[in-house]
Design a protein around this motif. Structure first.
Motif, PDB file in Angstrom:
ATOM      1  N   ALA A  36       2.057   4.027   7.069  1.00 31.30           N
ATOM      2  CA  ALA A  36       3.347   3.527   7.769  1.00 31.30           C
ATOM      3  C   ALA A  36       3.321   3.327   9.246  1.00 31.30           C
ATOM      4  O   ALA A  36       4.103   2.267   9.633  1.00 31.30           O
ATOM      5  CB  ALA A  36       4.726   4.317   7.218  1.00 31.30           C
ATOM      6  N   LEU A  37       2.929   4.282   9.900  1.00 35.14           N
ATOM      7  CA  LEU A  37       2.886   4.103  11.521  1.00 35.14           C
ATOM      8  C   LEU A  37       1.694   3.238  11.941  1.00 35.14           C
ATOM      9  O   LEU A  37       2.053   2.595  13.108  1.00 35.14           O
ATOM     10  CB  LEU A  37       2.758   5.578  11.962  1.00 35.14           C
ATOM     11  N   LEU A  38       0.667   3.121  11.516  1.00 34.51           N
ATOM     12  CA  LEU A  38      -0.413   2.661  12.119  1.00 34.51           C
ATOM     13  C   LEU A  38      -1.194   1.353  11.493  1.00 34.51           C
ATOM     14  O   LEU A  38      -2.191   1.291  12.108  1.00 34.51           O
ATOM     15  CB  LEU A  38      -1.579   3.732  12.473  1.00 34.51           C
ATOM     16  N   LEU A  39      -0.875   0.949  10.361  1.00 33.96           N
ATOM     17  CA  LEU A  39      -1.444  -0.089   9.940  1.00 33.96           C
ATOM     18  C   LEU A  39      -0.646  -1.419  10.332  1.00 33.96           C
ATOM     19  O   LEU A  39       0.343  -1.659   9.681  1.00 33.96           O
ATOM     20  CB  LEU A  39      -1.424  -0.088   8.368  1.00 33.96           C
ATOM     21  N   PRO A  40      -1.138  -2.365  11.096  1.00 33.26           N
ATOM     22  CA  PRO A  40      -0.689  -3.622  11.334  1.00 33.26           C
ATOM     23  C   PRO A  40      -0.706  -4.688  10.062  1.00 33.26           C
ATOM     24  O   PRO A  40      -1.589  -4.466   9.491  1.00 33.26           O
ATOM     25  CB  PRO A  40      -1.443  -4.228  12.551  1.00 33.26           C
ATOM     26  N   GLU A  41       0.171  -5.698  10.150  1.00 35.23           N
ATOM     27  CA  GLU A  41       0.179  -6.408   9.111  1.00 35.23           C
ATOM     28  C   GLU A  41      -1.078  -7.270   9.170  1.00 35.23           C
ATOM     29  O   GLU A  41      -1.907  -7.775   8.198  1.00 35.23           O
ATOM     30  CB  GLU A  41       1.560  -7.319   9.028  1.00 35.23           C
ATOM     31  N   ARG A  42      -1.384  -7.993  10.436  1.00 32.17           N
ATOM     32  CA  ARG A  42      -2.340  -8.671  10.656  1.00 32.17           C
ATOM     33  C   ARG A  42      -2.607  -9.056  12.346  1.00 32.17           C
ATOM     34  O   ARG A  42      -1.817  -8.313  13.129  1.00 32.17           O
ATOM     35  CB  ARG A  42      -2.065 -10.471  10.159  1.00 32.17           C
ATOM     36  N   PRO A  43      -3.663  -9.527  12.536  1.00 36.28           N
ATOM     37  CA  PRO A  43      -4.002  -9.543  14.168  1.00 36.28           C
ATOM     38  C   PRO A  43      -2.829 -10.047  15.079  1.00 36.28           C
ATOM     39  O   PRO A  43      -2.658  -9.330  16.085  1.00 36.28           O
ATOM     40  CB  PRO A  43      -5.168 -10.576  14.096  1.00 36.28           C
ATOM     41  N   GLN A  44      -2.616 -11.191  14.630  1.00 29.40           N
ATOM     42  CA  GLN A  44      -1.463 -11.887  15.220  1.00 29.40           C
ATOM     43  C   GLN A  44       0.084 -11.202  15.491  1.00 29.40           C
ATOM     44  O   GLN A  44       0.556 -11.215  16.477  1.00 29.40           O
ATOM     45  CB  GLN A  44      -0.891 -13.076  14.618  1.00 29.40           C
ATOM     46  N   SER A  45       0.210  -9.911  14.434  1.00 37.10           N
ATOM     47  CA  SER A  45       1.231  -9.239  14.686  1.00 37.10           C
ATOM     48  C   SER A  45       1.275  -8.168  15.752  1.00 37.10           C
ATOM     49  O   SER A  45       2.264  -7.690  16.555  1.00 37.10           O
ATOM     50  CB  SER A  45       1.492  -8.559  13.440  1.00 37.10           C
TER      51      SER A  45
ATOM     52  N   PRO B 164       2.232   8.701   5.771  1.00 37.44           N
ATOM     53  CA  PRO B 164       2.709   8.327   7.310  1.00 37.44           C
ATOM     54  C   PRO B 164       1.913   7.743   8.264  1.00 37.44           C
ATOM     55  O   PRO B 164       2.115   6.915   8.883  1.00 37.44           O
ATOM     56  CB  PRO B 164       3.050   9.713   7.658  1.00 37.44           C
ATOM     57  N   LEU B 165       0.458   8.023   7.988  1.00 33.69           N
ATOM     58  CA  LEU B 165      -0.449   7.140   8.700  1.00 33.69           C
ATOM     59  C   LEU B 165      -0.479   5.725   8.595  1.00 33.69           C
ATOM     60  O   LEU B 165      -0.480   4.991   9.258  1.00 33.69           O
ATOM     61  CB  LEU B 165      -1.858   7.754   8.358  1.00 33.69           C
TER      62      LEU B 165
ATOM     63  N   ILE C 147       0.712  -1.408  -0.016  1.00 33.78           N
ATOM     64  CA  ILE C 147      -0.064  -0.088   0.014  1.00 33.78           C
ATOM     65  C   ILE C 147       1.028   1.182   0.108  1.00 33.78           C
ATOM     66  O   ILE C 147       0.434   2.262  -0.641  1.00 33.78           O
ATOM     67  CB  ILE C 147      -0.944   0.179   1.299  1.00 33.78           C
ATOM     68  N   LEU C 148       2.014   1.320   0.837  1.00 34.07           N
ATOM     69  CA  LEU C 148       3.073   2.620   0.655  1.00 34.07           C
ATOM     70  C   LEU C 148       3.501   2.857  -0.520  1.00 34.07           C
ATOM     71  O   LEU C 148       3.432   3.859  -1.211  1.00 34.07           O
ATOM     72  CB  LEU C 148       4.023   2.266   1.546  1.00 34.07           C
TER      73      LEU C 148
END
Length: 409
Positions: free
Chosen positions: A172-181, A169-170, A67-68
């Protein structure tokens, strides 16, 4: 979910921008509507064709890096378009570069996030994320049309490029890859359920094409593909691209046309969210039958709506708006039920490719018919008729469940 909604909103707003640029570019450079429609149709086609490769890239490289990269490409491509002065430059920038990048941040992203993060309420969440396309139009179009009218089209592209850059930047800083991460389970999954993994080391292109080869051997894939082809032809391909120009044919300003699209976006926000909720509870085939059928009737009413003083266009905006992309959540549900949770995002990516090919076909076809006939009426009627056909096609999708039930009885 909130961050992904924002990304989808920006991509949808970027995709909607050429409908505001069409008339100003025609006036400044003398480009024909057919020429401009060609660039937009390439944009729309690539927006869909990137879907399966984007879904595969998210499996291989991760959601955040993918996405980045897309957002950076959107910001750069839109910014560079302020310097264009020849049609080929619009084709390269808006058709190829921006079309491909926005295709990464599209419906396949929604399907990937829904399947990674949710076990229950998938339909509702898919409806909410899909509604971002309506919200993108709602937020962007009236504002961009007003800017274009007062300050010119170049400021429009600077605003869109700036908004895309601000989201980077949002993510890059706030999007986790998956719940387990971040130490969570998939929403709705029991605490002792093993964590799923859709990671792979395979080449994304190989993943996309191997999934296509497997899915294309089934009749249901082609039924889903055909119905979504018609969906694209009757929404962003035709109405989303040409409605502002169509309103101009009836003496309405660009801001009035954009405001009509925005009003439709409000009702689509409601309709798409409700459709997601319904797809968790009712037969998706039946829902799609009603969605396509009612959309077809709405389009057949549109040419007459301009002649009705007060209620004509508002009535169209309500009924067509409620149905704009209500088809997405039931289509994702049918795809997941038919092909499984792991393969569904990539399969749905190819189905979205059908949606955007239909949209590209309608964008170019409507521009050519308008140039030759001087009116959009024939195109509107053809689009409505195709929706009626789609309403019966969808009843044939994934009927094996019904046959299995009959055998049990």
């Amino acid at each position: 979910m909130g961050i992904v909604f924002l990304v989808l909103l920006v991509a949808a707003g970027t995709q909607a921008t050429p409908s505001v640029l069409m008339v100003p570019l025609e006036r400044e450079f003398g480009w024909s509507r057919t020429t401009i429609s060609l660039a937009i149709s390439i944009d729309i086609a690539l927006y869909g064709l990137m879907g399966p490769f984007a879904a595969a890239a998210m499996q291989r490289f991760g959601v955040r890096p993918t996405i980045l990269t897309a957002l950076t490409t959107i910001a750069v491509g839109v910014g560079l378009s302020s310097m264009m002065s020849h049609p080929w430059q619009m084709i390269i920038l808006w058709g190829v570069m921006i079309g491909g990048a926005t295709g990464v941040a599209a419906l396949t992203l929604s399907a990937t996030i829904v399947n990674r993060w949710f076990t229950t309420h998938r339909g509702l969440v898919m409806g909410l994320l899909t509604a971002s396309t309506a919200t993108g139009s709602l937020v962007f179009l009236p504002m961009l049309a007003a800017i274009s009218e007062r300050f010119g089209w170049r400021l429009v592209v600077f605003v869109v490029a700036g908004i895309a850059a601000a989201v980077i930047p949002l993510v890059a800083l706030l999007l986790p890859e998956r719940p387990q991460s971040i130490g969570l389970k998939t929403y709705g999954e029991s605490a002792d359920f093993p964590a799923p993994s859709d990671e792979t080391t395979n080449n994304p292109i190989a993943i996309a094409f191997s999934t296509l080869m497997s899915a294309s051997k089934t009749k249901d894939f082609w039924l889903l593909f055909a119905s979504f082809f018609i969906c694209g032809a009757s929404t962003n391909g035709y109405v989303g691209t040409h409605l502002i120009a169509m309103c101009g044919d009836y003496g309405m300003s660009e801001v009035q046309g954009a405001s009509l699209l925005a009003a439709m976006g409000v009702f689509d926000l409601i309709g798409t969210t409700l459709s997601g909720w319904l797809s968790d509870r009712f037969n998706s085939r039946v829902l799609l039958f009603w969605y396509y059928g009612l959309r077809g009737l709405s389009l057949m009413y549109l040419p007459y709506a301009f002649g009705i003083d007060f209620f004509g266009l508002p009535l169209f905006a309500v009924f067509y708006g409620l149905d704009w992309v209500a088809t997405v959540a039931p289509t994702v549900r049918l795809t997941t039920d038919r092909y499984g949770k792991e393969a569904a995002p990539v399969v749905f990516g190819w189905i979205v490719a059908g949606h955007q090919l239909g949209a590209a076909f309608a964008t170019l076809g409507a521009g050519m018919l308008r140039a030759s006939l001087g009116t959009y009426t024939v195109t509107t009627m053809l689009s409505g008729g195709l929706c009626i056909v789609a309403s019966f096609v969808v009843l044939r999708i994934n009927r094996r469940e019904r046959r299995a039930a009959a055998q049990l009885v």
